[in-house]
Design a protein around this motif. Structure first.
Motif, mmCIF file in Angstrom:
data_model
loop_
_atom_site.group_PDB
_atom_site.id
_atom_site.type_symbol
_atom_site.label_atom_id
_atom_site.label_comp_id
_atom_site.label_asym_id
_atom_site.label_seq_id
_atom_site.Cartn_x
_atom_site.Cartn_y
_atom_site.Cartn_z
ATOM 1 N N MET A 1 -35.874 16.857 14.706
ATOM 2 C CA MET A 1 -36.633 16.305 13.323
ATOM 3 C C MET A 1 -35.554 15.967 12.513
ATOM 4 N N VAL A 2 -35.750 14.663 12.027
ATOM 5 C CA VAL A 2 -34.579 14.143 11.274
ATOM 6 C C VAL A 2 -35.338 14.690 9.665
ATOM 7 N N GLU A 3 -34.704 15.153 8.935
ATOM 8 C CA GLU A 3 -35.041 15.623 7.648
ATOM 9 C C GLU A 3 -34.230 14.556 6.691
ATOM 10 N N GLN A 4 -35.237 14.140 5.616
ATOM 11 C CA GLN A 4 -34.201 13.266 4.570
ATOM 12 C C GLN A 4 -33.390 14.139 3.526
ATOM 13 N N VAL A 5 -32.459 13.714 3.320
ATOM 14 C CA VAL A 5 -31.564 14.385 2.141
ATOM 15 C C VAL A 5 -32.298 14.350 0.863
ATOM 16 N N GLN A 6 -32.507 15.096 0.206
ATOM 17 C CA GLN A 6 -33.172 15.519 -0.984
ATOM 18 C C GLN A 6 -32.021 15.539 -2.212
ATOM 19 N N GLN A 7 -32.210 14.789 -3.044
ATOM 20 C CA GLN A 7 -31.215 14.757 -4.121
ATOM 21 C C GLN A 7 -31.513 16.010 -5.356
ATOM 22 N N SER A 8 -30.559 16.633 -5.657
ATOM 23 C CA SER A 8 -30.661 17.585 -6.475
ATOM 24 C C SER A 8 -29.989 17.639 -7.635
ATOM 25 N N LYS A 9 -30.498 17.496 -8.965
ATOM 26 C CA LYS A 9 -29.658 17.467 -9.926
ATOM 27 C C LYS A 9 -29.122 18.611 -10.639
ATOM 28 N N LEU A 10 -28.086 18.844 -11.029
ATOM 29 C CA LEU A 10 -27.404 20.274 -11.511
ATOM 30 C C LEU A 10 -26.846 19.600 -12.830
ATOM 31 N N VAL A 11 -27.290 20.363 -13.941
ATOM 32 C CA VAL A 11 -26.351 20.084 -15.197
ATOM 33 C C VAL A 11 -25.806 21.112 -15.702
ATOM 34 N N LEU A 12 -24.550 20.978 -16.067
ATOM 35 C CA LEU A 12 -23.733 21.891 -16.951
ATOM 36 C C LEU A 12 -23.857 21.902 -18.554
ATOM 37 N N LEU A 13 -23.996 23.108 -18.973
ATOM 38 C CA LEU A 13 -24.183 23.343 -20.387
ATOM 39 C C LEU A 13 -23.153 24.608 -20.828
ATOM 40 N N GLY A 14 -22.860 24.375 -21.978
ATOM 41 C CA GLY A 14 -22.042 25.495 -22.736
ATOM 42 C C GLY A 14 -21.150 24.871 -23.681
ATOM 43 N N GLU A 15 -20.667 26.033 -24.792
ATOM 44 C CA GLU A 15 -19.853 25.430 -25.796
ATOM 45 C C GLU A 15 -18.431 25.028 -25.227
ATOM 46 N N MET A 16 -17.908 24.090 -26.000
ATOM 47 C CA MET A 16 -16.629 23.685 -25.721
ATOM 48 C C MET A 16 -15.581 24.823 -25.219
ATOM 49 N N GLY A 17 -14.605 24.737 -24.501
ATOM 50 C CA GLY A 17 -13.891 25.854 -24.110
ATOM 51 C C GLY A 17 -14.421 26.970 -23.377
ATOM 52 N N SER A 18 -15.671 26.982 -22.975
ATOM 53 C CA SER A 18 -16.237 28.096 -22.431
ATOM 54 C C SER A 18 -15.959 28.227 -20.841
ATOM 55 N N GLY A 19 -15.284 27.096 -20.509
ATOM 56 C CA GLY A 19 -14.936 26.983 -18.946
ATOM 57 C C GLY A 19 -15.724 26.261 -18.048
ATOM 58 N N LYS A 20 -16.591 25.359 -18.675
ATOM 59 C CA LYS A 20 -17.528 24.348 -17.907
ATOM 60 C C LYS A 20 -16.578 23.712 -16.890
ATOM 61 N N THR A 21 -15.494 23.088 -17.310
ATOM 62 C CA THR A 21 -14.902 22.019 -16.546
ATOM 63 C C THR A 21 -14.270 22.802 -15.321
ATOM 64 N N SER A 22 -13.657 23.803 -15.597
ATOM 65 C CA SER A 22 -12.877 24.638 -14.576
ATOM 66 C C SER A 22 -13.867 25.218 -13.566
#
Lengths: 193, 448
Positions: A1-22
């Motif tokens: 069975m071929v399943e369709q790829v589902q898109q899933s959005k994940l958002v990052l939040l947090g104060e500047m310098g909290s280490g989100k980017t790393s």
């Protein structure tokens, strides 16, 4: 069975310098996300995990959180959110609570999964937010809670929306807990989901 | 805030956000400010609470209307031509990845007090009750000429110099009657008045071509239009994100932001807010930030209506455009009706939003919308607004103030994007090459 790829959005939040980017760099460039597809100014990543039939769209704030000017679009359609705070700064934890509140206000999806991440736990002497406090808050507000640091390359959060409605299963793994990549994934039930 | 920037952009309307994004991508250091605490300025989409704050301060929305956040009500309702320049800008900048679009279900026109479908193809044109039997053949011949016309290929000119011959002359060469002319000029070329008839035909021929090229752009389109999920307010947000990703700084809710001018030269040198001044080489913004540097060109009246049903006679469409050509309603400019619904995520389940707008011609603007409003059936709630449309007095080169024109009464974004491209040229001295590869592709190429 071929399943369709589902898109899933994940958002990052947090104060500047909290280490989100790393953290997102580790999500994307770490062992699990080694095949990064595309980046624009390092603020938008996609990663397809074929065996889970899911394509993650990971949104970084692009600095728009700095003057409280995140656009509603940022939250739109998010299936999951990672809220990061710096465990050496009490103010960073307070800000994280505000982000959680904003997420609940802005995201219509009742099955939104929010993971709270206490970052920089390797700086033991500078610790200002006790693990118990963070865990209690997370439990009270139905968040998942993890601790993370630059030294422990851990806590890749994987969120997978199944095709039947919005039952969401998650797989969380962390090396510091001794769970290796090859062990069966631990699936957690979504609070209220 | 007390920093030096290359550019400060004031207002987060669509035009300002596109310029901000393009400048950031070009490496300009951009500060982008809005006096409101939300994105979009005049091109925002408001939720129900924001809508009541704007139109009925102090009053709470009725609960029957549904949850506030399910509403995304455009202040300037327009659709996007599927093959138009806005789509080209979206693709060029790759911000399409932040947006989701859906086709608009249908395009209709009022003809002898009946709502008729605008033919989507030659085949439909032959069946359409809009044209008489003999007129159909003449119209088909005319459309055949227009569709094969290619400005780059003189072979297709068929001996006509469309830069010289007026549109009125071209119509009469094909022997088209007044009704057909009205249809071609207003429902296909989307002119809002008849001033185009005296101008060279090229402009209108290209507009009709754009209509049909847009119909053909994506498979299964029933109108030439597309529209973003969650409303037009998503567009400025997407371009703002582009700008931020490329280093642009965003500050909202700066209610007192004002331009600071050099006392001697009169040139803009920065922006002041809350006692702090950020400096810049030039300032960009909408007219509201430059009251002494703009003049009013026209006024537009708009009614925003909430309905619990589709517009009658539009085949239960979830999204439509309906044009009331000026002659059909005894006016000099057309009345436009737009309709969107929960299928585009702009209203709660089983609610429709209908917008009726036109260029103001009399001292009683609200009454001018009557012919459009009466086509809507029962209206649950209605908000009426009269908006002044401004244009800048100067090009910006002398005073460092690059000011966008107001959003006109046209039904789509073509003239708005023309303004943006012209501003970009005036600011940077460069023509934006929309045919070039998208930013993402160029980045991939650079990193490969």
């Amino acid at each position: 069975m071929v399943e369709q790829v589902q898109q899933s959005k994940l958002v990052l939040l947090g104060e500047m310098g909290s280490g989100k980017t790393s953290l997102v760099q580790r999500f994307v460039r770490g062992q699990y996300f080694e095949n990064q597809e595309s980046t624009i100014g390092a603020s938008f990543f996609t990663k397809t995990i074929p065996e889970k039939h899911v394509k993650f769209e990971i949104w970084d704030t692009a600095g728009q959180e700095r003057y409280h000017s995140l656009a509603p679009m940022y939250y739109r359609g998010a299936a999951s959110a990672v809220v990061v705070f710096d465990t050496t700064l009490a103010s960073s934890f307070e800000r994280a609570k505000k982000w959680v509140h904003e997420l609940r206000q802005n995201v219509a999806n009742p099955d939104l999964i929010i993971a709270l991440v206490g970052n920089k736990v390797d700086l033991v002497d500078a610790r200002a937010v006790a693990e118990a406090d963070a865990r209690n808050y997370a439990a009270e507000t139905s968040l998942l809670y993890y601790e993370s640091s630059a030294k422990t390359n851990v806590n890749v959060v994987e969120v997978h929306a199944t095709r039947t409605g919005f039952r969401i299963s998650k797989v969380i793994r962390g090396e510091e807990k001794g769970i290796s990549r090859n062990l069966p994934r631990r699936t957690l039930q979504v609070p209220g989901g | 805030m007390e920093e030096a920037y290359d550019a400060i952009v004031l207002g987060t309307g669509l035009k300002e956000c596109i310029i901000s994004g393009l400048l950031s991508v070009d490496g300009y250091k951009v500060l982008h400010i809005d006096r409101n605490n939300y994105y979009g300025g005049q091109s925002a989409s408001l939720n129900l609470n924001q809508l009541f704050e704007r139109f009925r301060p102090g009053q709470k929305p009725q609960t029957e209307l549904g949850p506030s956040r399910d509403f995304n009500v455009d202040l300037v309702p327009k659709f996007i031509m599927a093959n138009g320049n806005l789509v080209k800008v979206l693709i060029h900048t790759d911000v399409t990845k932040y947006l989701e679009f859906k086709a608009v279900d249908g395009s209709f026109v009022l003809n002898k007090n009946r709502v008729e479908k605008v033919p989507a193809s030659d085949w439909e044109a032959l069946k359409s009750p809009l044209l008489g039997l003999f007129e159909k053949r003449r119209a088909a011949k005319f459309l055949g000429y227009v569709q094969q016309y290619d400005p780059a290929d003189p072979q297709t000119y068929k001996g006509q110099d469309l830069r010289r011959v007026t549109m009125a002359e071209l119509y009469s060469q094909y022997g088209l009657d007044a009704m057909t002319v009205d249809f071609m000029g207003h429902a296909l070329a989307l002119h809002s008045d008849d001033s185009y008839m005296r101008r060279p035909a090229l402009e209108t021929v290209l507009k009709i071509k754009l209509y049909y090229d847009s119909m053909m752009r994506y498979e299964g389109l029933k109108s030439p239009y597309i529209y973003p999920l969650y409303g037009l307010g998503e567009l400025p947000q997407a371009f703002a994100r582009l700008s931020a990703v490329y280093g642009g700084t965003y500050m909202l809710a700066k209610a007192d932001a004002e331009v600071v001018y050099d006392a001697d030269s009169g040139r803009a040198m920065g922006v002041k807010s809350e006692g702090q001044t950020a400096t810049a080489k030039f300032v960009v913004g909408d007219a509201s930030y430059f009251p002494s540097k703009v003049q009013r060109t026209s006024r537009v009246v708009r009614a925003l209506c909430v309905l619990s049903h589709p517009i009658p006679s539009t085949g239960d469409s979830h999204s439509v455009q309906l044009i009331l050509p000026q002659k059909q309603v005894g006016r000099r400019s057309d009345i436009y009706v737009f309709c969107c619904s929960y299928s585009h995520h702009v209203a709660p389940k089983d609610k429709w939003l209908a917008f009726v707008s036109t260029t103001v011609e009399t001292t009683d603007p609200t009454a001018e919308l009557a012919a459009g409003l009466q086509l809507l059936g029962k209206i649950d709630e209605k908000f009426v607004e009269v908006v002044d449309v401004f244009e800048p007095l100067e090009s910006g080169q002398r005073d460092g103030c690059f000011i966008s024109r107001g959003y006109d009464a046209t039904s789509h974004f073509e003239t708005e994007i023309e303004d943006v491209l012209d501003m970009y040229l005036r600011i940077t001295g460069k023509v934006l090459d929309l045919s070039s590869e998208s930013l993402a592709k160029r980045q991939e190429a650079a990193s490969a």
